[in-house]
Enzyme design. Sequence first.
Site, PDB file in Angstrom:
ATOM      1  N   LYS A  23      51.608  50.182  39.846  1.00 50.33           N
ATOM      2  CA  LYS A  23      50.676  50.679  38.814  1.00 50.33           C
ATOM      3  C   LYS A  23      49.935  51.917  39.296  1.00 50.33           C
ATOM      4  CE  LYS A  23      46.617  49.364  40.864  1.00 50.33           C
ATOM      5  NZ  LYS A  23      45.761  50.336  41.533  1.00 50.33           N
ATOM      6  N   ASP A 156      44.463  42.652  40.161  1.00 52.58           N
ATOM      7  CA  ASP A 156      45.513  43.439  39.500  1.00 52.58           C
ATOM      8  C   ASP A 156      46.714  42.602  39.068  1.00 52.58           C
ATOM      9  OD1 ASP A 156      44.045  45.697  40.143  1.00 52.58           O
ATOM     10  OD2 ASP A 156      45.229  46.159  41.932  1.00 52.58           O
TER      11      ASP A 156
HETATM   12  O1  C5P Z   1      41.110  41.049  43.655  1.00 52.24           O
HETATM   13  P1  C5P Z   1      41.717  41.567  44.906  1.00 52.24           P
HETATM   14  O2  C5P Z   1      42.102  40.464  45.863  1.00 52.24           O
HETATM   15  O3  C5P Z   1      42.850  42.515  44.687  1.00 52.24           O
HETATM   16  O4  C5P Z   1      40.587  42.409  45.626  1.00 52.24           O
HETATM   17  C1  C5P Z   1      40.686  42.821  46.962  1.00 52.24           C
HETATM   18  C2  C5P Z   1      39.320  43.304  47.403  1.00 52.24           C
HETATM   19  O5  C5P Z   1      38.987  44.530  46.743  1.00 52.24           O
HETATM   20  C3  C5P Z   1      38.179  42.364  47.093  1.00 52.24           C
HETATM   21  O6  C5P Z   1      38.020  41.399  48.099  1.00 52.24           O
HETATM   22  C4  C5P Z   1      37.017  43.304  47.015  1.00 52.24           C
HETATM   23  O7  C5P Z   1      36.579  43.656  48.311  1.00 52.24           O
HETATM   24  C5  C5P Z   1      37.618  44.553  46.401  1.00 52.24           C
HETATM   25  N1  C5P Z   1      37.464  44.600  44.925  1.00 52.24           N
HETATM   26  C6  C5P Z   1      36.220  44.842  44.388  1.00 52.24           C
HETATM   27  N2  C5P Z   1      36.056  44.901  43.041  1.00 52.24           N
HETATM   28  C7  C5P Z   1      37.125  44.757  42.217  1.00 52.24           C
HETATM   29  C8  C5P Z   1      38.406  44.523  42.737  1.00 52.24           C
HETATM   30  C9  C5P Z   1      38.545  44.451  44.116  1.00 52.24           C
HETATM   31  O8  C5P Z   1      35.233  44.993  45.124  1.00 52.24           O
HETATM   32  N3  C5P Z   1      36.951  44.837  40.895  1.00 52.24           N
END
Ligand code: C5P
Length: 313
Positions: A23, A156
């Site tokens: 993406k 995502d």
């Molecule tokens: O949701 P995901 O596991 O992909 O997120 C990885 C990290 O990215 C989270 O632990 C956080 O530190 C950061 N993140 C965030 N805000 C979001 C998405 C991700 O702070 N909306």
Amino acid sequence: MSRSPGAYEPLRPAPFTVRAAAKINLHLGVGAAREDGFHPLDTVYQAVSLYDDLTAHRDDDWSVTTHLAAHLGDVALPGPGDNIVDRVAELLCAAQCGDGCRPTARVEISKTIPVAGGMAGGSADAAAALVALDRLWDLGTPDEQMLALAAQLGSDVPFSLVGGTARGLGRGEVVTPVTDPGAWAWVVVPDAEGLSTPAVYRHWDTLFPDASPEPASAQPVLTALASADPVALAAALHNDLEVAAVDLRPDLGELLARGEAEGALRGMVSGSGPTCVFLCESAEAARGVASALSAVRDVVLTAHGPVSGAHVL
Ligand code: C5P
């Protein structure tokens, strides 16, 4: 009459191969961190034609093997039990037959999406695994439940299931498809070294301690998409994390400027980076920009979007 060995064994069902796309965030508006540490987003995702293919075979044990495309180089991969696909299997098993259920399959992943590159490569693998294991185990998990499981796996991952072009709200996991009549031509420049998404968000927090909790609205990108005009979309592209990624990696700023000087309509860091993407007027223009950027980077790819979400091949 002689029979070949195994002639009396029941037929093993064919393995399932699922393809999931990378993406690009056409718009990534970020608000001040919530109490749970996540940042509220208003984002527009577009799935583009770089893919990971995941094949799930029936087996009596559980294993995950990853094959890397040559352009990904020697990146470090998660150890046994640490792959996001392991988490998918545990979640899907627990959701369907409770704790204590043991997943069995032989999973092979062929990766072409940059690793730790800001293009949701891990999320693509998670979405592909959800679809493949649901089929392999004949679970028939309803779409709503698949999206809920995807949201538990990462912000995502629901988008990687849905694909196309979609707006993401919440922490990015609440996705709604949006109208996208265009055929967009991209140049994609991965980086040999990944950037950690949490580290980029943390750096953004230090750069903007007084950020509003309200992320910047994606409306300008939604309007530009509807026009199908690459010049209009180029003007509207927006990524709040770009300043943090470029501050951590100043060479990315030079690459973005170079791509624009070589004829791209607009260069942008993809998500939390370090992959840089360049929107071009046409597929032919993208090939020209890619060829020019090959003078300064070893790996330069072209892609188009939007493409489908995770689907069985
Ligand atoms: O949701 P995901 O596991 O992909 O997120 C990885 C990290 O990215 C989270 O632990 C956080 O530190 C950061 N993140 C965030 N805000 C979001 C998405 C991700 O702070 N909306």
